[in-house]
Write an enzyme that holds these catalytic residues in place. Sequence first.
Site, PDB file in Angstrom:
ATOM      1  N   TYR A 198      -2.813  -1.166  10.072  1.00  0.00           N
ATOM      2  CA  TYR A 198      -2.870  -1.507   8.652  1.00  0.00           C
ATOM      3  C   TYR A 198      -1.584  -1.055   7.955  1.00  0.00           C
ATOM      4  CZ  TYR A 198      -4.145  -1.107   3.715  1.00  0.00           C
ATOM      5  OH  TYR A 198      -4.156  -1.189   2.345  1.00  0.00           O
TER       6      TYR A 198
ATOM      7  N   SER B  87       0.844  -1.193   0.000  1.00  0.00           N
ATOM      8  CA  SER B  87       0.000   0.000   0.000  1.00  0.00           C
ATOM      9  C   SER B  87       0.880   1.243   0.000  1.00  0.00           C
ATOM     10  CB  SER B  87      -0.893   0.016   1.246  1.00  0.00           C
ATOM     11  OG  SER B  87      -1.532   1.263   1.416  1.00  0.00           O
TER      12      SER B  87
END
Length: 274
Positions: free
Chosen positions: A158, A145
Amino acid sequence: MDQQAQAKYGPWALITGATSGIGRELARQLASHHIHIVAVGRRHARLDELTIELKTEFGVTVLPVPADLRDPLAIQTIVSSAEGLDIGLVILNAGAELTGSFVHADETAHLQLVQLNAVAPMQLAHHYGRRLAARGRGGLMFVSSLFAYQGVPYVAHYAATKAYLLSLGEALHVELKPHGVDVLVLSPGLTNTEMTANMALDFSKLPLIPQQPQQVAAVGLQALGKKATVVSGLLNKVMAWENRLLPRATPVSLLGFLIKRALKGGARPEGRVA
């Protein structure tokens, strides 16, 4: 993907999180190059739909593997199901987010997140990395990400799990290259997927330009075998690499301010005690 790449990465590719978003588009684009697909996902109906779609549209063979990677036993299910197949490409795409206050989220949710986003990809990379190295050719792709490039307040865990994938993939790119195995870390920015649609963030308040899964998947497949890491989207590349020019604390503080402002009511920074 040219014929040489097809020979290196075929005849089978294994994709986790294959039933939606970027994973589904990766499956479609690989199938369009006549690579058979081991599709791993937790939703049986979605797996059935994808299987029919890829067989009908591209004429490939699809092995659906129902598995929830939050369950540590899922790894053995995947390995056993795909035993005997000549898998040349493994794409570790499955993941989930946890938005809001780190300390107010349930500990079980944190443990499941790290199992899904970090532990399971590590285990699959270890198992199939050894097989690909023995095979003498192949590829591993980690889907990380944009948030992996620095700490991200209110999406802290996350971002941390995605940073783990970025670091692991960069190192394995060097380790496995002499064995003929290409390793790539694909780091998407904001992408129009189910996961982002369900996040407790108002993305209109963030300086991010959404991409489509088709674009992100194409960027990843084009970079495989050429780079160690790739960030999809020009603005996203700038945001990822600004850490090279600015003190690390600067983008972390800025993201904390922006995301706190973008949080929706269900995930206020003070959180809710479980």
